[in-house]
Motif scaffolding. Structure first.
Motif, PDB file in Angstrom:
ATOM      1  N   THR A 196      -5.936  -3.862  -6.403  1.00  0.00           N
ATOM      2  CA  THR A 196      -7.267  -4.375  -6.084  1.00  0.00           C
ATOM      3  C   THR A 196      -7.212  -5.278  -4.861  1.00  0.00           C
ATOM      4  N   ARG A 251      -6.288  -3.201  -1.659  1.00  0.00           N
ATOM      5  CA  ARG A 251      -7.482  -2.489  -1.184  1.00  0.00           C
ATOM      6  C   ARG A 251      -8.446  -3.439  -0.489  1.00  0.00           C
ATOM      7  N   ALA A 302       1.134   2.273  -3.499  1.00  0.00           N
ATOM      8  CA  ALA A 302      -0.115   1.973  -4.215  1.00  0.00           C
ATOM      9  C   ALA A 302      -0.240   2.679  -5.552  1.00  0.00           C
ATOM     10  N   GLY A 357       0.804  -1.216   0.000  1.00  0.00           N
ATOM     11  CA  GLY A 357       0.000   0.000   0.000  1.00  0.00           C
ATOM     12  C   GLY A 357       0.837   1.266   0.000  1.00  0.00           C
ATOM     13  N   LYS A 395     -10.204  -2.880   3.030  1.00  0.00           N
ATOM     14  CA  LYS A 395     -11.672  -2.807   3.048  1.00  0.00           C
ATOM     15  C   LYS A 395     -12.265  -3.924   3.905  1.00  0.00           C
TER      16      LYS A 395
END
Length: 167
Positions: free
Chosen positions: A113, A116, A104, A101, A120
């Motif tokens: 993807t 994240r 990123a 990250g 998430k």
């Protein structure tokens, strides 16, 4: 997943955690595993696919460990803090998705993807336990930052100091 694919992903994970996405090549992974580079390409045709698979596997493993801690009686905060601390102590490096990250903006779409998804899914788990989105994001930022501090200082106690605000 075959034993060879897992060995390749293990080697890639070690290298990504140590040096980020640009810190490994298929040739290095092949040497780590003791196979020819073509064997790495057979299992993972592209670097992007390999890194994405490693991040996905890491996310599943990490979140499963957090959920296991909660299931055995740890409160949510204790479970998250404990899992990050365990990763620091046992792996001695950054969170894989935290390391990815950090760069990123320079990651291929397939990899970002999966990175994240780690954040998430983690935030979703925290909010499902009753934490607000803001507090969940703050906790995540503190835990990732605490790992960064510990790695920068070469001292795991920095993690404990940085996370002491959470008890």
């Amino acid at each position: 997943m075959s034993d060879m694919a897992n060995a390749i992903m293990d080697a890639a994970e070690r290298r990504i955690r140590a040096a980020g996405y640009n810190g490994f090549s298929f040739r290095e992974i092949a040497a780590d595993v003791g196979v020819k580079s073509a064997s790495v390409h057979y299992h993972f045709p592209t670097k992007e696919r390999l890194a994405a698979a490693v991040a996905s596997r890491y996310t599943d493993r990490f979140l499963k460990s957090v959920e296991s801690r909660v299931a055995t009686g740890a409160d949510t905060l204790e479970a998250w803090k404990g899992e990050f601390r365990r990763a620091l102590a046992e792996d001695g490096q950054m969170c894989l998705c935290g390391a990815l990250g950090a760069s990123a903006r320079n990651l291929p779409a397939e990899v970002i993807t999966e990175v994240r998804a780690f954040f998430k899914r983690g935030i979703d788990l925290l909010t499902s336990s009753g934490m607000s989105v803001e507090k969940a994001m703050g906790l995540f930022a503190t835990l990732e930052g605490a790992m960064l501090m510990a790695n920068t200082f070469g001292d795991a106690r920095a993690f404990d100091q940085a996370t002491s605000i959470y008890g």
